[in-house]
Structures are given as C-alpha cells and as structure tokens.
Scaffold this motif. Structure first.
Motif, PDB file in Angstrom:
ATOM      1  N   ARG A 137      -1.039  10.061 -10.063  1.00 37.92           N
ATOM      2  CA  ARG A 137      -1.994   9.910  -9.132  1.00 37.92           C
ATOM      3  C   ARG A 137      -2.132   8.431  -8.899  1.00 37.92           C
ATOM      4  NH1 ARG A 137      -1.071  14.610 -10.132  1.00 37.92           N
ATOM      5  NH2 ARG A 137      -2.365  16.204 -10.289  1.00 37.92           N
ATOM      6  N   SER A 138      -1.089   7.564  -8.555  1.00 43.21           N
ATOM      7  CA  SER A 138      -1.092   6.109  -8.285  1.00 43.21           C
ATOM      8  C   SER A 138      -0.995   6.210  -6.878  1.00 43.21           C
ATOM      9  CB  SER A 138      -0.124   5.545  -9.016  1.00 43.21           C
ATOM     10  OG  SER A 138      -0.150   4.159  -8.554  1.00 43.21           O
ATOM     11  N   LEU A 139      -1.577   5.448  -6.064  1.00 41.43           N
ATOM     12  CA  LEU A 139      -1.585   5.380  -4.540  1.00 41.43           C
ATOM     13  C   LEU A 139      -0.998   3.852  -4.419  1.00 41.43           C
ATOM     14  CD1 LEU A 139      -2.222   6.390  -1.595  1.00 41.43           C
ATOM     15  CD2 LEU A 139      -4.364   5.093  -1.900  1.00 41.43           C
ATOM     16  N   ASN A 140       0.013   4.168  -3.645  1.00 37.60           N
ATOM     17  CA  ASN A 140       0.945   3.078  -3.248  1.00 37.60           C
ATOM     18  C   ASN A 140       1.365   3.274  -1.849  1.00 37.60           C
ATOM     19  OD1 ASN A 140       0.991   1.156  -5.624  1.00 37.60           O
ATOM     20  ND2 ASN A 140       1.810   3.240  -6.594  1.00 37.60           N
ATOM     21  N   ASN A 141       1.839   1.967  -1.421  1.00 36.87           N
ATOM     22  CA  ASN A 141       2.343   1.937   0.078  1.00 36.87           C
ATOM     23  C   ASN A 141       3.935   1.589  -0.062  1.00 36.87           C
ATOM     24  OD1 ASN A 141       2.492   1.722   2.939  1.00 36.87           O
ATOM     25  ND2 ASN A 141       2.268  -0.529   2.697  1.00 36.87           N
ATOM     26  N   TYR A 142       4.769   2.689   0.656  1.00 34.28           N
ATOM     27  CA  TYR A 142       6.238   2.573   0.453  1.00 34.28           C
ATOM     28  C   TYR A 142       6.857   2.416   1.342  1.00 34.28           C
ATOM     29  CZ  TYR A 142       5.312   4.804  -4.101  1.00 34.28           C
ATOM     30  OH  TYR A 142       4.942   5.104  -5.388  1.00 34.28           O
ATOM     31  N   TRP A 143       8.059   1.662   1.485  1.00 30.23           N
ATOM     32  CA  TRP A 143       9.071   1.447   2.659  1.00 30.23           C
ATOM     33  C   TRP A 143      10.299   1.784   2.365  1.00 30.23           C
ATOM     34  CZ3 TRP A 143       6.954  -0.593   6.946  1.00 30.23           C
ATOM     35  CH2 TRP A 143       5.745  -1.394   6.911  1.00 30.23           C
ATOM     36  N   GLY A 144      10.680   2.343   3.577  1.00 31.95           N
ATOM     37  CA  GLY A 144      12.314   2.529   3.441  1.00 31.95           C
ATOM     38  C   GLY A 144      13.316   1.487   3.501  1.00 31.95           C
ATOM     39  N   GLN A 145      14.484   1.547   3.698  1.00 31.27           N
ATOM     40  CA  GLN A 145      15.366   0.338   3.541  1.00 31.27           C
ATOM     41  C   GLN A 145      15.653  -0.301   4.961  1.00 31.27           C
ATOM     42  OE1 GLN A 145      16.442   3.354   3.589  1.00 31.27           O
ATOM     43  NE2 GLN A 145      18.148   3.742   4.889  1.00 31.27           N
ATOM     44  N   GLY A 146      15.125   0.785   5.894  1.00 35.45           N
ATOM     45  CA  GLY A 146      15.188   0.127   7.337  1.00 35.45           C
ATOM     46  C   GLY A 146      16.860   0.755   7.892  1.00 35.45           C
ATOM     47  N   THR A 147      16.598   1.317   9.244  1.00 35.99           N
ATOM     48  CA  THR A 147      17.706   1.690  10.203  1.00 35.99           C
ATOM     49  C   THR A 147      17.918   0.833  11.309  1.00 35.99           C
ATOM     50  OG1 THR A 147      18.776   3.527  10.733  1.00 35.99           O
ATOM     51  CG2 THR A 147      16.619   3.326  11.252  1.00 35.99           C
ATOM     52  N   GLN A 148      18.919   0.302  11.828  1.00 37.62           N
ATOM     53  CA  GLN A 148      19.297  -0.461  12.917  1.00 37.62           C
ATOM     54  C   GLN A 148      19.279   0.397  14.185  1.00 37.62           C
ATOM     55  OE1 GLN A 148      19.610  -4.089  13.105  1.00 37.62           O
ATOM     56  NE2 GLN A 148      19.241  -3.529  15.375  1.00 37.62           N
ATOM     57  N   VAL A 149      18.420  -0.074  15.034  1.00 38.52           N
ATOM     58  CA  VAL A 149      18.487   0.621  16.252  1.00 38.52           C
ATOM     59  C   VAL A 149      18.957  -0.533  17.264  1.00 38.52           C
ATOM     60  CG1 VAL A 149      17.409   1.389  18.316  1.00 38.52           C
ATOM     61  CG2 VAL A 149      16.903   2.509  15.979  1.00 38.52           C
ATOM     62  N   THR A 150      19.775  -0.396  17.977  1.00 37.31           N
ATOM     63  CA  THR A 150      20.477  -1.164  19.126  1.00 37.31           C
ATOM     64  C   THR A 150      20.656  -0.658  20.424  1.00 37.31           C
ATOM     65  OG1 THR A 150      21.466  -2.662  17.554  1.00 37.31           O
ATOM     66  CG2 THR A 150      22.286  -3.043  19.760  1.00 37.31           C
TER      67      THR A 150
END
Length: 120
Positions: A104-117
């Motif tokens: 029940r902990s609210l947090n903001n999460y991020w992925g590792q990222g993916t390159q778009v060229t």
C-alpha cells in the motif's frame, strides 16, 4: 519489488511508425496514471503522453495527431503507437507509472528507457 520494462524501440525512417510497449510487474496493488516521457542528451526529460486508469489521455503538443497512448489494465501494460515519425522524435523513451504496491505504498516508477532513432 515493482518494475517497468519497455520494448519496441529501434531505428526507423522519417514518416515511419513504431510501437512501444511497457509492462509493469511485481507486487502491484493498483496502477494509477501511466505515461511516456523522452529525453535527448543535454535536455530535460519531457512528457510525451499520459493516460489515467480510466483512459483519459494527455499529449504534448509536438506529438498530437501522430502518437496514441493506450493501456491494457488486465495486463498491466501501456503502449505508445508512434506514426509519422520525425527526426526530432529521436530520443530515449521512458515508461512511467504511479503504482500502489502490495504494501500500500504509492510511488512513482520509471523504466530503463528504450532508444528511438528516426533517420531523415
């Protein structure tokens, strides 16, 4: 442990399309808003699109009419369909989610990222 994993980036010619996917996994109780952000070297990360748990969407002016964000709540996934890509869309794209864990902990999460060229 909660994590986001993106996929679908790559190299595409201007005018082409790509579809990014992001899967949330781990001890998740619920997922609120999800979204996509992008970042280029030397610049701040910027919002691309967000979607609420109810399906409400918000887009950066630069991608309106070209990108579509969607989500599958049953699969804990969010997608970004990118059409009519331009060289200026080149960036690392990050998935983002506001999630409540099983503790029940609210947090903001991020992925590792993916390159778009996007090549001209």
């Amino acid at each position: 442990q909660v994590q986001l994993v993106e996929s679908g980036g790559g190299l595409v010619q201007a005018g082409g399309s790509l579809r990014l996917s992001c899967t949330a996994s781990g001890s998740i109780f619920s997922i609120n808003a999800m979204g996509w952000y992008r970042q280029t070297p030397g610049k701040q990360r910027e919002l691309v699109a967000t979607i609420t748990s109810g399906g409400g969407t918000n887009y950066a002016d630069s991608v309106k009419g070209r990108f579509t964000i969607s989500r599958d709540n049953a699969k804990n996934m969010v997608y970004l369909q990118m059409n009519s890509l331009k060289p200026e869309d080149t960036a690392v794209y990050y998935c983002n989610a506001h999630m409540v864990s099983s503790m029940r902990s609210l947090n903001n999460y991020w992925g590792q990222g993916t390159q778009v060229t996007v090549s001209s």
